[in-house]
Design an enzyme around this catalytic site. Structure first.
Site, short mmCIF file in Angstrom:
data_model
loop_
_atom_site.label_atom_id
_atom_site.label_comp_id
_atom_site.label_asym_id
_atom_site.label_seq_id
_atom_site.Cartn_x
_atom_site.Cartn_y
_atom_site.Cartn_z
N GLU A 1 5.21 -18.30 -5.42
CA GLU A 1 4.29 -19.13 -6.14
C GLU A 1 3.73 -18.72 -7.79
OE1 GLU A 1 1.32 -19.16 -2.80
OE2 GLU A 1 1.52 -21.22 -2.73
N GLY B 1 2.89 -15.81 -2.04
CA GLY B 1 2.07 -15.87 -3.57
C GLY B 1 3.29 -15.62 -4.31
N GLU C 1 4.71 -17.94 4.70
CA GLU C 1 3.43 -17.92 5.48
C GLU C 1 3.22 -18.48 6.67
OE1 GLU C 1 4.37 -18.74 2.11
OE2 GLU C 1 2.63 -18.10 0.87
N ALA D 1 0.54 -12.81 -1.20
CA ALA D 1 -0.96 -12.51 -0.82
C ALA D 1 -1.04 -11.37 -0.16
CB ALA D 1 -1.80 -13.51 -0.30
N1 DAK Z 1 0.49 -7.66 1.95
C1 DAK Z 1 0.08 -6.50 2.21
N2 DAK Z 1 0.91 -5.41 2.37
C2 DAK Z 1 2.17 -5.70 2.28
C3 DAK Z 1 2.70 -7.11 1.87
C4 DAK Z 1 2.03 -8.09 1.79
N3 DAK Z 1 2.13 -9.23 1.68
N4 DAK Z 1 4.01 -6.85 2.09
C5 DAK Z 1 4.47 -5.71 2.15
N5 DAK Z 1 3.39 -4.70 2.35
C6 DAK Z 1 3.42 -3.45 2.50
C7 DAK Z 1 3.59 -3.00 3.97
O1 DAK Z 1 2.61 -3.45 4.95
C8 DAK Z 1 4.11 -1.76 3.83
O2 DAK Z 1 2.89 -1.09 3.88
P1 DAK Z 1 2.84 0.31 4.46
O3 DAK Z 1 3.24 0.26 5.94
O4 DAK Z 1 3.72 1.53 3.86
O5 DAK Z 1 1.41 0.95 4.69
C9 DAK Z 1 4.73 -1.50 2.56
O6 DAK Z 1 4.07 -2.84 1.69
C10 DAK Z 1 6.11 -1.57 2.46
O7 DAK Z 1 6.64 -2.91 3.36
P2 DAK Z 1 7.48 -2.93 4.53
O8 DAK Z 1 7.94 -1.31 5.12
O9 DAK Z 1 7.64 -4.04 5.36
O10 DAK Z 1 8.82 -2.91 3.19
P3 DAK Z 1 10.25 -3.68 3.51
O11 DAK Z 1 11.20 -3.67 2.25
O12 DAK Z 1 10.98 -3.25 4.89
O13 DAK Z 1 10.15 -5.29 3.69
C11 DAK Z 1 9.12 -7.30 3.05
C12 DAK Z 1 9.54 -5.97 2.53
C13 DAK Z 1 8.53 -7.90 1.68
C14 DAK Z 1 10.34 -8.19 3.37
C15 DAK Z 1 7.89 -7.43 4.05
O14 DAK Z 1 6.93 -6.21 3.58
C16 DAK Z 1 7.10 -8.29 4.32
O15 DAK Z 1 7.94 -9.45 5.08
N6 DAK Z 1 5.96 -8.47 3.65
C17 DAK Z 1 5.11 -9.75 3.93
C18 DAK Z 1 5.71 -10.91 3.11
C19 DAK Z 1 4.91 -12.27 3.45
O16 DAK Z 1 4.44 -12.45 4.80
N7 DAK Z 1 4.09 -12.60 2.17
C20 DAK Z 1 3.38 -13.98 2.46
C21 DAK Z 1 1.76 -13.38 2.42
S1 DAK Z 1 0.71 -14.58 2.65
C22 DAK Z 1 -3.80 -20.51 0.95
C23 DAK Z 1 -3.33 -20.16 2.35
C24 DAK Z 1 -2.16 -19.03 2.36
C25 DAK Z 1 -1.88 -18.43 1.24
C26 DAK Z 1 -2.30 -18.34 0.19
C27 DAK Z 1 -3.28 -19.62 -0.10
N8 DAK Z 1 -4.71 -21.22 0.82
C28 DAK Z 1 -5.09 -21.94 2.11
C29 DAK Z 1 -5.46 -21.39 -0.44
C30 DAK Z 1 -0.73 -17.36 1.59
C31 DAK Z 1 -0.25 -16.65 0.55
C32 DAK Z 1 0.73 -15.72 0.96
O17 DAK Z 1 1.20 -15.08 0.07
#
Ligand code: DAK
Length: 260
Positions: free
Chosen positions: A116, A113, A136, A70
């Site tokens: 997922e 996501g 998450e 997400a």
């Molecule tokens: N969202 C937005 N931007 C993201 C992102 C994300 N999930 N992942 C990466 N980016 C962006 C970074 O902010 C960065 O942007 P800039 O700084 O260049 O503007 C760019 O992509 C490159 O990222 P990194 O510099 O961090 O790149 P790396 O290769 O070093 O690292 C990484 C890649 C994927 C390991 C890292 O970026 C990371 O840890 N990203 C976050 C992953 C994450 O936490 N995913 C889960 C998201 S939450 C619900 C409740 C909850 C949910 C859904 C439903 N209900 C109650 C219905 C939650 C869902 C989720 O998926």
């Protein structure tokens, strides 16, 4: 292909007749699933549902990320309303309910996501560089787009709890051993292999493919006695494609399936 050309956050191509390829196209954001991306994907799948030239869909990202999940930057301070957004929920539902086979070709990160979305795909091939995870918990959330339910059903409670409660990533080898993916390949071969599988799938009867997918998915959602009796009802359906399949076998020729 005009009908699929209007998107910005996904790229849609038809590399083989009857096979559609959807490539997530937000590389700079690690293919995070923004509301717009999800809506475009749902729209493409809705069109593909009624498109007789599509019998199987391959979903992929880029070398670094299938999808990082997400879009965290879209989450307002009061994050829950964002997740309850009707358009976003509708998009996920459309992907969940897509009746044709979906094949994931995963390279790099499939997190949150993104993981997922992998769970919604019917066949999953990945590159050796793939990393799967449900991080998450690190932002005080949980995999709420089906992950808390589908992950334990697929890989078992202890493994799912390990992933969900620690937020740790698992590599391609472990994902294969745990049954999250069906094949691991050198990462430059992932898409080609997914397309090869899709080509084989797409040569089969579309109605038999849809019935097979529906029947397998029933095993995750219904008690065994109910799904077994529903499976028998489906087998009782007589289709022209089934007659054609039998005739082509006896006549030693390739079948010509119409989806009826
Ligand atoms: N969202 C937005 N931007 C993201 C992102 C994300 N999930 N992942 C990466 N980016 C962006 C970074 O902010 C960065 O942007 P800039 O700084 O260049 O503007 C760019 O992509 C490159 O990222 P990194 O510099 O961090 O790149 P790396 O290769 O070093 O690292 C990484 C890649 C994927 C390991 C890292 O970026 C990371 O840890 N990203 C976050 C992953 C994450 O936490 N995913 C889960 C998201 S939450 C619900 C409740 C909850 C949910 C859904 C439903 N209900 C109650 C219905 C939650 C869902 C989720 O998926």
């Amino acid at each position: 292909m005009n009908k699929y050309e209007k998107y910005k956050n996904i790229l849609v191509a038809q590399p083989h007749s009857r096979v559609l390829q959807i490539t997530l196209n937000r590389s700079r954001a690690r293919n995070a699933l923004s509301k717009k991306l999800l809506a475009e994907m749902a729209d493409a799948l809705t069109i593909a549902t009624g498109d007789d030239d599509v019998r199987c869909v391959v979903v992929t990202g880029d070398h670094k990320a299938f999808s990082a999940g997400a879009d965290i930057k879209e989450m307002p301070e009061d994050g829950i309303p964002m997740f309850a957004d009707a358009e976003r929920l509708r998009a996920w539902k459309t992907i969940e309910q897509f009746r044709k086979p979906l094949i994931a070709a995963v390279n790099g990160y499939a997190l949150g996501g993104g993981c997922e979305l992998v769970l919604l795909c019917d066949i999953v091939v990945c590159g050796k560089n793939a990393q799967f995870g449900t991080p998450e918990i690190k932002i005080s959330a949980f995999p709420g787009d089906g992950g808390t339910q589908r992950l334990p059903r697929l890989i078992g409670k202890a493994r799912a709890m390990y992933m969900i409660l620690t937020g740790a990533q698992i590599n391609a080898t472990l994902a294969y051993e745990w049954g999250l993916v069906s094949e691991v390949l050198p990462s430059d071969q992932t898409i080609a292999r997914a397309l090869e599988i899709a080509k084989v799938v797409s040569e089969h009867s579309p109605i038999a493919l849809e019935m097979s997918k529906a029947e397998v998915l029933m095993s995750f959602s219904k008690p065994l006695d109910e799904s077994l009796s529903l499976e028998r009802q489906m087998l009782l359906w007589q289709t022209e494609d089934h007659d054609e399949g039998i005739a082509s076998f006896i006549e030693k020729r390739k079948p010509k399936y119409t989806g009826r």
